[in-house]
Design an enzyme around this catalytic site. Structure first.
Site, PDB file in Angstrom:
ATOM      1  CG  ASP B  37      37.639  43.590  43.587  1.00  0.00           C
ATOM      2  OD1 ASP B  37      38.252  42.767  42.906  1.00  0.00           O
ATOM      3  OD2 ASP B  37      38.015  44.758  43.711  1.00  0.00           O
ATOM      4  CG  HIS B 107      41.462  43.421  41.462  1.00  0.00           C
ATOM      5  ND1 HIS B 107      40.343  44.087  41.905  1.00  0.00           N
ATOM      6  CD2 HIS B 107      42.079  44.264  40.593  1.00  0.00           C
ATOM      7  CE1 HIS B 107      40.289  45.286  41.317  1.00  0.00           C
ATOM      8  NE2 HIS B 107      41.336  45.402  40.520  1.00  0.00           N
ATOM      9  CB  SER B 445      41.676  48.518  40.909  1.00  0.00           C
ATOM     10  OG  SER B 445      40.719  48.056  40.009  1.00  0.00           O
TER      11      SER B 445
END
Lengths: 95, 655
Positions: B37, B107, B445
């Site tokens: 990520d 994220h 996600s």
């Protein structure tokens, strides 16, 4: 006037490594990387040019490398019987 | 996350019953979850190492600080690495800030903490959704593999880096890899995630991938290899309502996490973004409130109504604020339907559905001086129906191998509150100078690491289960009904299909005791590649030893927990093998039929005397008449001993 072919980055996938159980990350990785240089060098003309083009040598479990290549060279590599696939180093999105 | 584990049944109002997978699996103790990520924010409380023992001895990873001397690992965050050469090949020379695994985007910290963050009390977003933040495997260890960087043409993560991260993560000794990224589906060996995960499962590592946010159109799902667990996204039973009230007294329920509120009870002039168009902007762009499309003279002091495009999380709020708006109403288009998402906007704002949006636009167009008000957002729990599929969640069929149903499963992925970077504001908008430890975001996600966390628990509870057995347990115990005991819906209130949810909504407590599993070995995947016509020389390059493809190979006979026949011509016999991982018992087959297709199972019952015993059966599918099932038809196969229910979706289309 010289013309310059456009170079792009590619991943060359060669399958799996057949490291034995006594795999040594340092020694075996170095050996694998040298073999990648040699393989790529056979298309680019020299070990040194290959060293410059190659930016990843996958040495642990995945056998392959990433390099900056001309399209024609990438196509030539893709036809080699040792090669499973050659594909562009494309971008992916976060989901 | 502060609500989803309760919604998934692992706890109830903070109480964890003895029967919870959390207790049974010791909260994922000593499982190691890796995340490909944007890196990690190591200072987050979700990654503190209080009460954790020594790092598991099998761990071989490192903490690669690079040039970021403030970055640190600990007994929770046991590893971090960064991979940027593939990105650099596309972006050009990189400066020293790229030499760090630190998450400057948010994220990666969000996904990693969802999979495995510690318990952190009083987590909330501007007071909303307050609760104790928890990861799925809260006592597992985590490792961050940073492969995603600031976008180039909308793409953040490059194949060469992804492959490098997989290669090292396998070596480091992770048990689970969580991969919340993807691209257009490609042949498996031209796809870095498929290649990496193929090598990972060979080493017993479970790879969980997001299915993508390109829904609700069909055939949009990504990460479709059969050795990956592909996850769709759905809602949970929490909302953040914020009502839009018009001058004509009509009101519409929207969603919001705006920290700011309008002056209580004061109505403001209302303007459509189309009517606020700047002179040189296109009408379509202005309606979407794209940058430099709004005329501040027409917007200042008003509530601006913008149309949402495919992506809700864009800088519309910033555009509205820059143009002088006091508030914003974000209205869905037809495709996004009823899916409304609570986001932390930079101004008072509310996101409303398509029909309500039409009402608002109609009111504006039919009124001389339209006025409106947006009520402050609140947190509401126990909403119904839940879950329903998110409109953005990518859908099947699988465009690479239509014989394999994708996505495999759905999990919470809408308005998920989890750890965040403090290098960005919660909207990631340039002039959002606010910093928060937890943020709410939506996407596949966010659903992917929910499943990764559950896999971590199953790895701890059943260390001997293969990746395929774990996947089967998750799929065959999934649910296809919502909290009103009605079939799962999509965001437009229609019945959703397995192309949206795969086997259904994940049910972690069920997955710990599935009774039977559809297991697969690495050789089964090699046979699958044989069926895809990879030749013996190529197969040997994966197998590391001579491998002979078995003669009878068909893609539909891969021992997958779902059954898909994309071109049924006459009839077809599909074989499957079940392995007992529970108690001895006799299981009987039941089929929930699909229109136009007849389904029969032989034998109709299977008796298992011991654990590990395997029994095969044949499922015969037949089109009832030549016109039957011209479009996809959906049914279900259920094996049950009265205690366990081993469910498989059946998806068939006549040729």
């Amino acid at each position: 006037t010289p013309t310059f072919a456009i170079k792009k980055s590619y991943v060359v996938y060669l399958g799996a490594h057949s490291h034995g159980p006594d795999f040594s990350p340092l020694l075996d990785s170095e050996r694998v990387t040298q073999s990648h240089y040699e393989f790529l060098g056979s298309f680019l003309g020299s070990h040194e040019v290959a060293k410059e083009a190659l930016f990843y040598s996958y040495t642990r479990h995945i056998n392959g490398f990433a390099a900056t290549l001309e399209e024609e060279v990438a196509a030539e590599i893709a036809n080699h019987p040792r090669v499973i696939s050659v594909f562009l180093n494309k971008g992916r999105k976060l989901h | 996350t502060t609500r989803s584990w309760d919604f998934l049944g692992l706890e109830h109002n903070g109480f964890v019953p003895k029967s919870s997978l959390w207790k049974k699996a010791r909260y994922g103790e000593n499982a190691i979850i890796g995340n490909l990520d944007t890196g990690v924010w190591p200072e987050s409380k979700s990654f503190s190492d209080e009460e954790l023992g020594p790092i598991p001895p099998k761990w071989k990873g490192i903490c690669q600080k690079g040039l970021d001397s403030s970055f640190h690992c600990n007994r929770k965050l046991i590893g971090a690495r960064y991979f940027n050469k593939g990105y650099g090949a596309a972006a050009g020379p990189l400066n020293s800030t790229f030499d760090s695994p630190r998450d400057n985007e948010g994220h990666g910290s969000h996904t990693l903490s969802t999979a495995s963050g510690n318990f952190v009390p009083a987590a909330n977003v501007f007071g909303f959704g307050n609760g104790t933040a928890k990861g799925g495997s809260p006592r597992a260890r985590v490792a961050a593999y940073k492969v995603c960087w600031p976008p180039i043409d909308g793409n953040e993560c490059f194949d060469a880096d992804i492959l490098a991260a997989f290669d090292i993560a396998i070596h480091d000794g992770v048990d689970v890899l969580s991969v919340s990224l993807g691209g257009s589906p490609a042949p498996f060996f031209n796809d870095s995630v498929a290649i990496g995960s193929f090598h990972a499962i060979k080493h017993g590592i479970v790879v969980v991938c997001s299915g993508g946010n390109s829904g609700p159109a069909d055939a949009t799902v990504s990460n479709v290899a059969p050795w990956e667990i592909t996850v769709g996204a759905s809602t949970m039973d929490r909302e953040f309502p914020s009502y839009v009230i018009l001058g004509n007294k009509k009101s519409f329920k929207g969603q919001s996490l705006s920290a700011k509120a309008l002056q209580i009870g004061k109505f403001y002039p209302l303007v459509s973004a189309l009517d606020a168009k700047a002179a040189n902007a296109s009408a379509a762009d202005a309606l979407l409130c794209k940058p430099a499309t709004l005329d501040p003279k027409k917007v200042t002091g008003k509530i601006l109504v913008c149309l949402r495009g495919q992506n809700a999380r864009v800088d519309k709020g910033q555009q509205a604020l820059e143009a002088g708006a006091v508030g914003m109403i974000l209205a869905n288009n037809e495709l996004t339907g009823n899916e409304i998402i609570a986001d932390p906007h930079v101004l008072p704002a509310s996101h409303i559905n398509y029909n309500d949006g039409i009402n608002v636009f109609t009111y504006i167009n039919s009124t001389k001086s339209p006025k409106g008000y947006i009520t402050p957002a609140t947190t509401k729990l126990g909403t119904k129906p839940a879950p329903f599929m998110a409109a953005f969640s990518s859908k099947g069929p699988n465009t690479v191998t239509p014989e394999i149903l994708k996505p495999d499963i759905t999990a919470p992925g809408v308005s998920i509150i989890a750890a965040y970077t403090e290098a960005q504001g919660p909207t990631n908008e340039e002039f959002d100078k606010r910093r928060i430890s937890f943020n709410s975001i939506s996407g596949t996600s966010m659903s992917c690491p929910h499943v990764s966390g559950i896999v971590g628990l199953l790895k701890t509870l059943h260390p001997d289960w293969s990746p395929a057995a774990i996947k089967s347990a998750i799929m065959t115990t999934a649910r296809t009904r919502d909290n009103q005991m009605e079939p799962l819906l999509n965001s437009s209130n229609f019945k959703a299909t397995p192309f949206s949810y795969g086997a259904g909504h994940v049910n972690p407590n069920g997955a710990m005791d599935p009774g039977l599993v559809y297991d697969l070995s690495f050789n089964d995947y090699l046979n699958f590649l044989c069926a895809l016509r990879y030749n013996a020389t190529q197969i040997e390059m994966f197998s590391e030893k001579p491998y002979k493809c078995s003669k009878k190979i068909s893609l539909t006979n891969l021992n997958y927990p779902s059954i898909t026949v994309p071109k049924l011509s006459g009839s077809i016999a599909v074989t499957r093998t079940l392995k007992n991982v529970g108690t001895p018992g006799t299981y009987r087959a039941r089929v929930e039929n699909q229109a136009g297709i007849s389904v029969s199972v032989e034998p109709k019952s299977l008796k298992f005397k011991r654990v590990g015993e395997e029994k095969s059966f044949t499922l015969t599918l037949k089109a009832k008449n030549p016109k039957a099932a011209k479009d996809y038809a959906f049914g279900k196969l259920i094996w049950s001993d009265g205690t366990h229910y081993v469910r498989s979706p059946i998806v068939v289309k006549a040729a």
